[in-house]
Design a protein around this motif. Structure first.
Motif, short mmCIF file in Angstrom:
data_model
loop_
_atom_site.label_atom_id
_atom_site.label_comp_id
_atom_site.label_asym_id
_atom_site.label_seq_id
_atom_site.Cartn_x
_atom_site.Cartn_y
_atom_site.Cartn_z
N ALA A 49 0.82 -1.21 0.00
CA ALA A 49 0.00 0.00 0.00
C ALA A 49 0.86 1.26 0.00
O ALA A 49 0.44 2.30 -0.53
CB ALA A 49 -0.93 0.00 1.21
N GLY A 50 2.04 1.18 0.57
CA GLY A 50 2.94 2.32 0.54
C GLY A 50 3.79 2.38 -0.70
O GLY A 50 4.13 3.47 -1.20
N MET A 51 4.14 1.22 -1.24
CA MET A 51 5.05 1.15 -2.39
C MET A 51 4.35 1.42 -3.72
O MET A 51 4.88 2.13 -4.59
CB MET A 51 5.69 -0.24 -2.44
N ALA A 52 3.16 0.85 -3.89
CA ALA A 52 2.52 0.82 -5.21
C ALA A 52 2.22 2.19 -5.82
O ALA A 52 2.30 2.34 -7.04
CB ALA A 52 1.25 -0.03 -5.15
N PRO A 53 1.85 3.21 -5.02
CA PRO A 53 1.63 4.50 -5.66
C PRO A 53 2.87 5.06 -6.36
O PRO A 53 2.75 5.88 -7.27
CB PRO A 53 1.22 5.39 -4.47
N ILE A 54 4.04 4.61 -5.95
CA ILE A 54 5.30 5.08 -6.56
C ILE A 54 5.77 4.11 -7.62
O ILE A 54 6.17 4.52 -8.72
CB ILE A 54 6.37 5.24 -5.47
N VAL A 55 5.78 2.83 -7.29
CA VAL A 55 6.21 1.81 -8.25
C VAL A 55 5.12 0.74 -8.37
O VAL A 55 5.19 -0.30 -7.72
CB VAL A 55 7.56 1.16 -7.87
#
Length: 342
Positions: free
Chosen positions: A98-104
């Motif tokens: 949930a923290g990673m996916a908006p960026i990668v």
């Protein structure tokens, strides 16, 4: 010079030397915040085991010049807030999808269901694979030099739970409502005929208790951590996805470290991860046994059942990946790294 003046001078010099020594020590010691999900409970939170090991190793390897301050239980904010912090300030953060996916969003490829047969295959995929190296590079380019330092196990492989009926095949999902961690899990549930709703981890217990969701998926460790066995009856060990989070370091923090400090930090990360992996794998079966003792019905699908899950869930998930503007060649690289294509 009189004796009294000489003694006074010596005391003054001694006091000044001590003050300077204390000042130098305070300047040398750098405190770095490390935030993550879950309680500071080594028996129920593999991420905390990693964080605790990392703190000890970093401080030992740098003779106390670097100190880690741990912030468990999302004390510094939910996933995206903590990710914004680690991009802009000299911190460390252990992020979930949930923290990673908006960026990668490319990270979703590594969550392809039924991708790995076991721990060895999953660890090799991240430790040695070309796909993961490319994801690390993309993340750094999009975050002003922040780096993914480690893939941290959070308790084994994901299992399905629910409170309505035993799930032994994809058909058993029909009509059920599931908590999803992110849109990729929504896509997987929909492939099985269920619905998925993104719900933050901190709200999962109440959502299951009140019937907002019938079920969820997590490794046995997280089920225990969240006391989900109190509101879930059935546990299906389908080895759906490798359960992991990601240690992220601020780019300016890494640049500010001396060569010796950076080497010590990276060595500590590697050693802490190896220790946490060993600890995690050794407890998987005992955690399942604990859940069974507390009243959950444990379903261990046969190979034929697992193939039914795989044959329905994996193609649907790969179709969903294609709709996310993820480069097809990166998906192909991941499949090769996982041994799923030639």
């Amino acid at each position: 010079m009189s004796l009294s003046k000489t003694s006074l001078l010596r005391k003054t010099l001694t006091g000044s030397t001590l003050a300077l020594s204390l000042l130098a020590a305070s300047v040398q010691a750098q405190t770095i915040n490390l935030s993550y999900n879950g309680a500071p409970d080594a028996d129920k939170n593999a991420v905390h085991v990693f964080a605790s090991n990392l703190k000890t190793l970093v401080e030992e390897k740098t003779d106390g010049e670097l100190e880690l301050k741990l912030y468990p239980n999302s004390m510094l904010g939910e996933e995206q807030e903590r990710m914004e912090q680690v991009i802009s300030a000299p911190n460390l953060n252990i992020a979930s999808f949930a923290g990673m996916a908006p960026i990668v969003p490319e990270v979703y490829v590594s969550a392809t269901p039924f991708m790995f047969d076991g721990f060895d295959e999953a660890r090799r995929f991240f430790d040695e694979g070309q796909y993961w190296q490319q994801v690390q590079q993309l993340f750094s380019e999009r975050t002003n030099g922040a780096e993914i330092l480690a893939v941290v196990e959070e308790g084994g492989f994901l299992a399905f739970t629910n409170d309505k009926r035993p799930i032994t095949s994809p058909d058993d999902f029909e009509g059920l409502r599931f908590r999803a961690m992110d849109p990729s899990q929504v896509a997987l549930y929909e492939a099985f005929g269920a619905s998925g709703t993104p719900i933050p981890w901190t709200e999962v217990y109440m959502a299951l208790r009140t019937g907002v969701a019938d079920g969820q998926m997590n490794p046995p460790m997280y089920i225990l951590l969240g006391s989900l066995q109190e509101v879930q009856k059935y546990l299906t060990l389908a080895n759906i996805q490798y359960s992991d989070q990601f240690l992220v370091a601020n780019g300016q923090l890494l640049e500010s470290l001396s060569d010796e400090e950076r080497t010590a930090l990276l060595e500590a990360v590697q050693e802490a991860n190896a220790q946490a992996r060993q600890d995690n794998q050794s407890q998987v079966e005992s955690r399942i046994a604990s859940l069974e003792e507390q009243g959950m019905q444990v379903i261990r699908p046969s190979e034929a059942d697992l193939e039914a899950f795989r044959s329905k869930g994996q193609p649907a998930y790969l179709e969903w990946l294609k709709s996310q503007d993820i480069a097809p060649e990166l998906i192909d690289t991941a499949m090769k790294d996982a041994g799923l294509s030639s």
